[in-house]
Design an enzyme around this catalytic site. Structure first.
Site, short mmCIF file in Angstrom:
data_model
loop_
_atom_site.label_atom_id
_atom_site.label_comp_id
_atom_site.label_asym_id
_atom_site.label_seq_id
_atom_site.Cartn_x
_atom_site.Cartn_y
_atom_site.Cartn_z
N ASP A 84 28.42 4.79 -35.43
CA ASP A 84 28.82 3.88 -34.35
C ASP A 84 27.83 2.75 -34.09
O ASP A 84 26.64 2.85 -34.41
CB ASP A 84 29.04 4.66 -33.06
N GLU A 141 27.40 8.41 -31.60
CA GLU A 141 26.08 8.97 -31.27
C GLU A 141 25.50 8.35 -30.01
O GLU A 141 24.76 8.99 -29.27
CB GLU A 141 25.12 8.76 -32.45
N GLU A 142 25.85 7.08 -29.75
CA GLU A 142 25.22 6.33 -28.66
C GLU A 142 25.77 6.72 -27.29
O GLU A 142 26.58 6.02 -26.70
CB GLU A 142 25.39 4.81 -28.88
N ARG A 181 8.47 16.55 -37.61
CA ARG A 181 7.54 17.50 -36.98
C ARG A 181 8.28 18.79 -36.67
O ARG A 181 9.50 18.78 -36.46
CB ARG A 181 6.89 16.91 -35.72
N HIS A 368 17.92 -1.16 -30.75
CA HIS A 368 18.72 -1.64 -29.60
C HIS A 368 18.32 -3.05 -29.16
O HIS A 368 18.77 -3.51 -28.12
CB HIS A 368 18.65 -0.69 -28.40
ZN LIG Z 1 20.58 4.00 -30.74
ZN LIG Z 2 20.48 5.46 -33.52
#
Ligand SMILES: [Zn+2]
Ligand SMILES: [Zn+2]
Length: 396
Positions: A84, A141-142, A181, A368
């Site tokens: 997305d 995902e956002e 990690r 972003h």
């Molecule tokens: Zn993002």
């Molecule tokens: Zn991202």
């Protein structure tokens, strides 16, 4: 891993870079918001079918799953990318800039999708693995929890896998480097919305109404003491008040003021303590100022917790694909909905460097940011990482 091995891994995918770059720029020019990735998902499904994978579309909205089998082993690995874009007006001036005003691949998910397609391409032609690879292309995902939607649509039941891995491009790291990690790598993200209600009235008669502006001001300062005064200095957390809205005139006390903000943390006990403290502060300020304060507290993404062994596998593959790969000392305070997949299945998440180190170029711009662009120079690294990981976990 030697520099020669890294060169070999990159050389093996070199012929894919030109077509993959074209795909990446096509996706960039045609971005789609969460759960509206129709064109992107169709492109992904077409490419996977052309490679001979078993393809299932519409998993959790616009999610696509491709399955590639080889040999007789029942071992299974999942590899995930997100598809997305963001509601941002792009300001890159690039030839492949977004054709859709206000929709922009400002987080590089166009690059993630491309690199996972590249891995499907490479692995389907080399087939140096014994088992099943599940390619997961997730929507939204956002902030819209596309990973959760895929789980609720039966992702792990319909496409069983033992482990799952993902990467994110990382502008702060130089191109050619990677970090992961064990344990927490990305933060839990919560959102709070507070509505302070007085009654409203004349600014010259402050004794006739509870002052919502003053109460909101007290809230902002008190909320900013929660992390510093109620959370142990050895723990990590952030609370930021990001929006305050109320009032319309210089001589009117408004009836209400709204506040919004976010909380980031890695540990459930810390997260619980912050929410409980925020509610206590709101109740206390309401009592002291004779206002009414409504609290809405939403935990939208949990912390992304890498399985320590899987993080070691992710690092080993990164040492093959990258010039330099190490364990990171600290997690990021950004959040990631891959967290939901890691709650359900062991696995790990990796940061793949994409900074060019030349100052604030498109590859160096923060995620972003309107000037951000995915750095095509790392496509080969990402393809090599996914591929090396699958080959190592499904070695014959
Ligand atoms: Zn993002
Ligand atoms: Zn991202």
């Amino acid at each position: 891993m030697s520099a020669a091995a890294s060169r070999d891994a990159l050389a093996a995918v070199d012929d894919l870079l030109s077509p993959l770059t074209a795909i990446r720029r096509d996706l960039h020019a045609n971005p789609e918001l969460g759960y509206a990735e129709h064109r992107t998902a169709a492109r992904v499904a077409d490419e996977l079918r052309a490679l001979g994978l078993e393809v299932t579309a519409g998993v959790g909205g616009t999610g696509v799953v491709g399955v590639l089998r080889n040999g007789a082993s029942d071992r299974r690995i999942g590899l995930r990318a997100d598809m997305d874009a963001l509601p941002i007006v792009e300001n890159t001036g690039l030839a492949h800039a977004s054709c859709r005003h206000g929709v922009f691949h400002g987080c590089g998910h166009d690059g993630h999708t491309t690199m996972l397609l590249g891995a499907a391409w490479h692995l389907s032609r080399t087939r140096r693995f014994d088992g099943t690879i599940v390619f997961v292309f997730q929507p939204a995902e956002e902030g819209l929890a596309g990973a959760k939607a895929m789980i609720e649509a039966g992702l792990f039941a319909r496409f069983p896998m033992d482990e799952i891995y993902a990467l994110h491009n990382w502008p702060e790291l130089p191109a050619g480097e990677a970090r992961t990690r064990p344990g927490a790598i990305m933060a839990a993200a919560d959102r709070f919305d507070l509505l302070v209600e007085g009654r409203g009235g004349h600014a010259a008669q402050p004794h006739t109404t509870p002052d919502a502006v003053l109460a909101a001001s007290q809230l902002v300062t008190q909320l900013n003491t929660i992390v510093s005064r109620r959370i142990a200095p050895s723990a990590s957390a952030v609370l930021s008040v990001t929006r305050i809205e109320g009032g319309s005139s210089h001589n009117v006390l408004p009836a209400s003021v709204a506040l919004t903000g976010t909380v980031r943390s890695f540990d459930a006990a810390v997260q619980n303590r912050i929410e409980e403290s925020l509610r206590a502060v709101a109740a206390g300020v309401a009592l002291a100022t004779e206002t009414r304060i409504d609290v809405a507290y939403t935990r939208y993404y949990p912390a992304t917790i890498n399985d320590p062994e899987c993080a070691a596998h992710a690092l080993a593959a990164a040492k093959i694909a990258c010039e330099r790969a190490e364990m990171a000392e600290h997690p990021s305070f950004a959040s990631e909905d891959f967290a939901f997949l890691l709650q359900a299945k062991r696995g790990a998440y990796l940061w793949l460097g994409q900074g060019r180190g030349l100052g604030f170029g498109n590859g160096d711009a923060p995620l972003h940011h309107p000037s951000y662009d995915f750095n095509d120079a790392i496509i080969g690294r990402g393809v090599a990482w996914y591929s090396a990981l699958a080959e190592a976990r499904l070695s014959a």
